[in-house]
Design an enzyme around this catalytic site. Sequence first.
Site, PDB file in Angstrom:
ATOM      1  N   ASP A 118     101.248 -11.757  -9.561  1.00 17.24           N
ATOM      2  CA  ASP A 118     101.353 -12.303  -8.211  1.00 17.24           C
ATOM      3  C   ASP A 118     100.020 -12.758  -7.627  1.00 17.24           C
ATOM      4  O   ASP A 118      99.815 -12.717  -6.414  1.00 17.24           O
ATOM      5  CB  ASP A 118     101.989 -11.262  -7.280  1.00 17.24           C
ATOM      6  CG  ASP A 118     103.456 -11.044  -7.585  1.00 17.24           C
ATOM      7  OD1 ASP A 118     104.179 -12.042  -7.748  1.00 17.24           O
ATOM      8  OD2 ASP A 118     103.877  -9.874  -7.669  1.00 17.24           O
ATOM      9  N   ASP A 178     110.027 -16.674  -9.767  1.00 22.44           N
ATOM     10  CA  ASP A 178     108.995 -16.576  -8.727  1.00 22.44           C
ATOM     11  C   ASP A 178     107.612 -16.941  -9.272  1.00 22.44           C
ATOM     12  O   ASP A 178     106.752 -17.436  -8.532  1.00 22.44           O
ATOM     13  CB  ASP A 178     108.923 -15.144  -8.170  1.00 22.44           C
ATOM     14  CG  ASP A 178     110.259 -14.468  -7.979  1.00 22.44           C
ATOM     15  OD1 ASP A 178     111.157 -14.661  -8.820  1.00 22.44           O
ATOM     16  OD2 ASP A 178     110.401 -13.703  -7.013  1.00 22.44           O
TER      17      ASP A 178
END
Length: 402
Positions: A118, A178
Amino acid sequence: MKNPIKITGICFAILFISASCFAQKLYFEKEVKQAMAQTELMLKEISNTDNKNGALVSPRTIENGKLKLVPSKDWTSGFFAGELWYLFELTKDEKWRQEAIKFTDPIEKEKFNGTTHDMGFKVYCSFGNAYRLTKNQHDKQVIIKAAQTLSTRFNPKVGAIRSWDHNSDKWDFPVIIDNMLNLELLFEATKLSGDSSFYNIAVAHANTTLKNHFRKDFSTWHVVDYNSETGEVEHKQTKQGFSDSSAWARGQAWALYGYTMCYRETKDPKYLSQAQNVAKFILNNKNMPSDLIPYWDFDAPNIPNEPRDASAAAVISSALLELSTYTKTPNNYLDKAQKILKNLSRNYASKIGENKGFILDHSTGSKPDSSEVNVPLSYADYYYLEALTRANRLKNNQAVIQ
């Protein structure tokens, strides 16, 4: 003598256009004022929250009636700093720049954190926006270092960046949709450093995801698990959606945003085609509500009695605004993006003074886990402000991406 009816018609048209532009300006100002007022409240709420020796750096949601703050390692930690940078860009008010710096700096240590994919969400939403607006050379070096760290998660056999390290009994080499949003950090790092390895990793990941993550109707699975030694697909599932065969709304939004961004960075027409196909799936879906704020999953069983996901809507709106600039028929996307923005601000925004300062309400994190359902979420606010910023640029005849 000139035709008075014709002159009157022309004057009416001019007045109508002027009135429309004036109304649009007023409407935009209202949205920004609401965002500023809520963010002022958020800053006060943060200062009044027990912060465990400063270890918590950013708001994420409201939990049990209380503001939930998270440490820098949380995947959402960079969003609030990014919101502050967008407010600085929208208003040119120095106070927002100072607050943005204050909330950006604590995230810097994440540039060394190789245990997560991330990096884009955390570092690019914070330091990326900081560098974009200030050209501070330290921020530039943070971005490059973060890209180097993220690159260590790339497996050339798989051709992708590993997403999760947890639940090794369940997955070997999981890649989630994602992860497409983290590629922007890599593209930027190549531009800043001249090192093409970051670009090449981003392209490889985008190509692998394009090949394996999508169904025939251009909906996407959430998770594709690979054999880390052979690169073969082992299984596909949708962890945060209703079922493995369903279309989780935010997953579709990540796909739309990711391939629009990849086209911007590479000009590869297959990415533009993919973005347009995903947009078609989303916008023409039989279960898309008339206000274009999707249910948390397009195939959720109890529609219309299912929670909405304002975060997915905000991501979709921001992506469509950019996508509109790459097509010969921009209004197809622009009109939808503007409709989403208006509906978010009218019907999904927090009332001023409520929700601890979050701008939007009614987002859904992970309904299967009964986690963050119908609540404010920081990333909904981030992409909403990004969409407002992009809409404002287009209104002023500026490039949607600065």
